[in-house]
Design a protein around this motif. Sequence first.
Motif, short mmCIF file in Angstrom:
data_model
loop_
_atom_site.label_atom_id
_atom_site.label_comp_id
_atom_site.label_asym_id
_atom_site.label_seq_id
_atom_site.Cartn_x
_atom_site.Cartn_y
_atom_site.Cartn_z
N LYS A 119 11.44 -17.07 -7.49
CA LYS A 119 10.20 -16.57 -6.89
C LYS A 119 9.02 -17.47 -7.25
O LYS A 119 8.90 -17.93 -8.39
CB LYS A 119 9.93 -15.15 -7.37
CG LYS A 119 9.76 -15.04 -8.87
CD LYS A 119 9.32 -13.62 -9.28
CE LYS A 119 9.23 -13.47 -10.77
NZ LYS A 119 10.22 -12.56 -11.33
N ASN A 179 12.18 -12.31 -5.25
CA ASN A 179 11.55 -11.00 -5.43
C ASN A 179 10.79 -10.49 -4.22
O ASN A 179 10.46 -9.31 -4.17
CB ASN A 179 10.54 -11.05 -6.57
CG ASN A 179 11.18 -11.13 -7.93
OD1 ASN A 179 11.88 -12.10 -8.21
ND2 ASN A 179 10.96 -10.12 -8.76
N ILE A 184 15.70 -3.86 -16.09
CA ILE A 184 14.60 -4.69 -16.61
C ILE A 184 14.05 -3.90 -17.79
O ILE A 184 13.29 -2.96 -17.62
CB ILE A 184 13.48 -4.89 -15.58
CG1 ILE A 184 14.03 -5.37 -14.24
CG2 ILE A 184 12.42 -5.86 -16.13
CD1 ILE A 184 12.99 -5.42 -13.13
N MET A 188 16.98 -11.99 -19.04
CA MET A 188 16.09 -12.94 -18.39
C MET A 188 15.90 -14.14 -19.34
O MET A 188 16.63 -14.27 -20.33
CB MET A 188 14.77 -12.27 -18.02
CG MET A 188 14.95 -10.85 -17.48
SD MET A 188 13.62 -10.21 -16.45
CE MET A 188 12.23 -10.26 -17.54
N SER A 189 14.91 -14.99 -19.06
CA SER A 189 14.76 -16.21 -19.87
C SER A 189 14.73 -15.93 -21.37
O SER A 189 15.30 -16.67 -22.16
CB SER A 189 13.47 -16.96 -19.49
OG SER A 189 13.60 -17.55 -18.21
N ARG A 212 19.52 -13.21 -15.05
CA ARG A 212 18.48 -13.63 -14.10
C ARG A 212 17.45 -14.48 -14.85
O ARG A 212 16.59 -13.96 -15.54
CB ARG A 212 17.81 -12.39 -13.50
CG ARG A 212 18.80 -11.34 -12.95
CD ARG A 212 18.04 -10.13 -12.42
NE ARG A 212 17.12 -9.57 -13.38
CZ ARG A 212 17.38 -8.57 -14.22
NH1 ARG A 212 18.56 -7.98 -14.21
NH2 ARG A 212 16.46 -8.15 -15.07
N GLY A 241 14.52 -17.35 -14.82
CA GLY A 241 13.53 -18.02 -13.99
C GLY A 241 12.87 -19.20 -14.68
O GLY A 241 13.27 -20.36 -14.54
N THR A 242 11.84 -18.89 -15.48
CA THR A 242 11.01 -19.96 -16.05
C THR A 242 11.80 -20.93 -16.94
O THR A 242 11.46 -22.10 -16.99
CB THR A 242 9.84 -19.35 -16.85
OG1 THR A 242 10.35 -18.32 -17.69
CG2 THR A 242 8.81 -18.76 -15.92
N ARG A 297 5.70 -20.39 -12.98
CA ARG A 297 5.59 -20.11 -11.54
C ARG A 297 4.22 -20.48 -11.00
O ARG A 297 3.25 -20.48 -11.72
CB ARG A 297 5.89 -18.63 -11.30
CG ARG A 297 7.34 -18.28 -11.48
CD ARG A 297 7.65 -16.83 -11.21
NE ARG A 297 7.54 -15.99 -12.39
CZ ARG A 297 8.52 -15.78 -13.28
NH1 ARG A 297 9.69 -16.37 -13.12
NH2 ARG A 297 8.33 -15.00 -14.31
C1 LIG Z 1 10.84 -12.73 -12.51
C2 LIG Z 1 12.07 -11.98 -12.84
C3 LIG Z 1 13.06 -12.54 -13.67
C4 LIG Z 1 12.94 -13.91 -14.33
O1 LIG Z 1 12.03 -13.87 -15.37
P1 LIG Z 1 11.90 -15.13 -16.37
O2 LIG Z 1 11.24 -14.57 -17.55
O3 LIG Z 1 11.09 -16.15 -15.63
O4 LIG Z 1 13.27 -15.62 -16.65
C5 LIG Z 1 14.23 -11.82 -13.88
N1 LIG Z 1 14.40 -10.60 -13.33
C6 LIG Z 1 13.46 -10.03 -12.54
C7 LIG Z 1 13.72 -8.69 -11.97
C8 LIG Z 1 12.28 -10.70 -12.29
O5 LIG Z 1 11.34 -10.10 -11.53
#
Ligand SMILES: *Cc1c(COP(=O)(O)O)cnc(C)c1O
Length: 238
Positions: A35, A56, A167, A211-212, A227, A229-230, A236
């Motif tokens: 995203k 997202n 989450i 997540m990260s 999942r 991301g960063t 982002r």
């Molecule tokens: C943005 C997001 C992530 C990734 O988050 P990071 O901290 O960048 O890894 C994972 N899961 C969901 C649901 C998100 O919205």
Amino acid sequence: MTTVAENLRAIRERVDAAMARRGPGPAVTLVGVSKRQPLAKLQAAAAAGLEDFGENYAQELRDKQRDWPTLAEAGGRWHFIGAVQSNKLKYLVGKTALIHTVDRASLIAAIDRRAAAAGVVQEFLLEVAIAGEAQKAGAAPSDLPALLDACRDAEHGAARCAGLMIIPPAGEPEQTRRWFRELRALRDRLRSELRRGDTERIDLRHLSMGMSADFEVAIEEGATLVRVGTAIFGPREG
Ligand SMILES: *Cc1c(COP(=O)(O)O)cnc(C)c1O
């Protein structure tokens, strides 16, 4: 400056090490959360072997799919991990491998209708608010049996529940571990209660968690989808 390819290699090594600590268990799929990242970064990750991308926002997903059709042609997969609005389902159903964030019966019925019309089976996960008040989105654990019934009762059998997603509230990875552990226990309990004949519509094989900041802990606790991301793509935009 580290590149996406270097980040990805480092994350993969950490995924493998966490799986080794965990011991025998399911495969873990790394979903790169893209995203608000420019397409060039997604394409750099794909060139370095990443096959799963999580978005997202429905319109951003649509635009990226339009601008980069070859990902799907090459066997790559899109995941939707944002808040689902029923009027945006047209961008998701039949266009994603997995919708991670379903939390109400009306959405299951709507996915089932759209998937049947499109001639596909759409897999989804139930997002669980396992920490209660501290969480903004997701179904309460006590609502899950009714949501599984909604899946059993859907008119067309075109929506399949593949597992659970969380989450957790923000915290240090070791504080987050308990939520991952609870989600897994919840999934195991629900799975033990599945009935003969559920397999076409419900299999609960997936746990989307981590997540990260905490994907290694999530893998140790049984995640099948992380999942990230960063840690792959950097900060982002916007
Ligand atoms: C943005 C997001 C992530 C990734 O988050 P990071 O901290 O960048 O890894 C994972 N899961 C969901 C649901 C998100 O919205």
